[in-house]
Each structure stands twice: as C-alpha cells, then as structure tokens.
Design an enzyme around this catalytic site. Structure first.
Site, short mmCIF file in Angstrom:
data_model
loop_
_atom_site.label_atom_id
_atom_site.label_comp_id
_atom_site.label_asym_id
_atom_site.label_seq_id
_atom_site.Cartn_x
_atom_site.Cartn_y
_atom_site.Cartn_z
N HIS A 1 93.35 76.75 135.27
CA HIS A 1 94.43 76.14 134.51
C HIS A 1 95.50 77.19 134.23
O HIS A 1 95.21 78.38 134.16
CB HIS A 1 93.89 75.59 133.18
CG HIS A 1 93.10 74.32 133.34
ND1 HIS A 1 92.68 73.56 132.27
CD2 HIS A 1 92.66 73.68 134.46
CE1 HIS A 1 92.02 72.51 132.71
NE2 HIS A 1 91.98 72.56 134.03
N GLU B 1 97.00 78.15 131.56
CA GLU B 1 96.77 79.04 130.43
C GLU B 1 95.74 80.13 130.76
O GLU B 1 95.94 81.30 130.43
CB GLU B 1 96.25 78.26 129.21
CG GLU B 1 97.15 77.14 128.74
CD GLU B 1 96.75 75.79 129.33
OE1 GLU B 1 96.59 75.68 130.56
OE2 GLU B 1 96.61 74.83 128.55
N CYS C 1 93.72 71.91 126.95
CA CYS C 1 92.42 71.23 127.01
C CYS C 1 91.41 72.04 126.17
O CYS C 1 91.72 73.12 125.69
CB CYS C 1 91.97 71.12 128.47
SG CYS C 1 91.38 72.68 129.16
N CYS D 1 90.92 75.69 127.49
CA CYS D 1 92.05 76.59 127.28
C CYS D 1 92.29 76.83 125.79
O CYS D 1 92.66 77.94 125.39
CB CYS D 1 93.29 76.04 127.96
SG CYS D 1 93.15 76.04 129.76
ZN LIG Z 1 93.07 73.82 130.30
#
Ligand SMILES: [Zn+2]
Length: 142
Positions: A46, A48, A76, A79
């Site tokens: 992801h 991040e 999410c 993260c």
């Molecule tokens: Zn994430």
C-alpha cells in the site's frame, strides 16, 4: 496533498488502485509512494507502507516522530497500525473509506486501547479529487 494526488495518478497510470502518499519533515518531502500491490504481487504494498519504509530508510530510523504523512484515502487497518508504529506525528488524508478505512471507519484503530501512539488526524484534505480518482478507477473496472 497535491504531491500525494500526483502519486495516486501515477498508480492509476500503472493500473493500480489510485492511492498516493507523501511523508514530509520540516517542509521537505522525505518519501513518497503509491499502491503497487499488482506490480509487486504484494498485498501489503500500500502507498503508506511503501512511503514509511522509504522514509525510514532515508532517515536511518525505525521511527518518524518529526514527520507528517499525507495520503489520499483513509488508511486501512494495516496502514493505520503502521502509522502508529512509526510514531508519525500527523496524519492528513483525503477521502474517507467507509468500506476499508480504519481511522473514522471500521475498527477506528486510534481509538482502541491497544493503540499506543495516536497521530494527530486531519481528514478531508483534497477529498474531492481523491474521491474522483477512485470513483473513475472503479467505474472503469466494473
Ligand atoms: Zn493500507
């Protein structure tokens, strides 16, 4: 946030979910990232996480207490936790994510008793463009 939106567009151009992230310290960009789960065949790639890894490598530290993270979508659970573990100072995000977010949606990670560092959170930054990118992406897919 403009830079994070630029990263989101780079993700979109690569066929990835258009989410972008930038980490800033003292007004300077330390790291940036965008979703690469397809390219890397890595469900944890992801924006991040990639930006946090790059910032830690650049600064030679596993913590980023003087840094602020900008991301185009509400993080999410994975993260959100990584942002806490990295001791990031502030979190700025664009669109909320009622289906997958973990800050004001879902598990609300920073409000949980097992969260030991809560960044200052500012939401709705660049929300309109971030949400439009995601809507366009998913419209094309479906
Ligand atoms: Zn994430």
């Amino acid at each position: 946030m403009d830079l994070a939106l630029g990263e989101a567009r780079a993700a979109q151009d690569a066929g990835e979910v258009p989410i972008g992230c930038v980490i800033v310290r003292d007004g300077a960009v330390v790291a940036r990232g965008h979703n690469r789960t397809l390219r890397d065949r890595d469900p944890t790639a992801h924006a991040e996480l990639l930006a946090i890894r790059a910032a830690c490598a650049a600064l030679g530290s596993e913590r980023l207490p003087d840094c602020d993270l900008y991301v185009t979508l509400e993080p999410c659970p994975m993260c959100a936790a990584a942002i806490s573990f990295a001791r990031l100072r502030r979190l700025y995000y664009g669109a909320t994510d009622p289906k997958g977010g973990a800050v004001e949606s879902g598990v609300r990670y920073y409000a949980s008793p097992t969260c030991h560092h809560r960044p200052e959170v500012y939401s709705g930054i660049g929300e309109t463009e971030a949400a439009a990118l995601l809507r366009g992406f998913f419209r094309e897919r479906r």
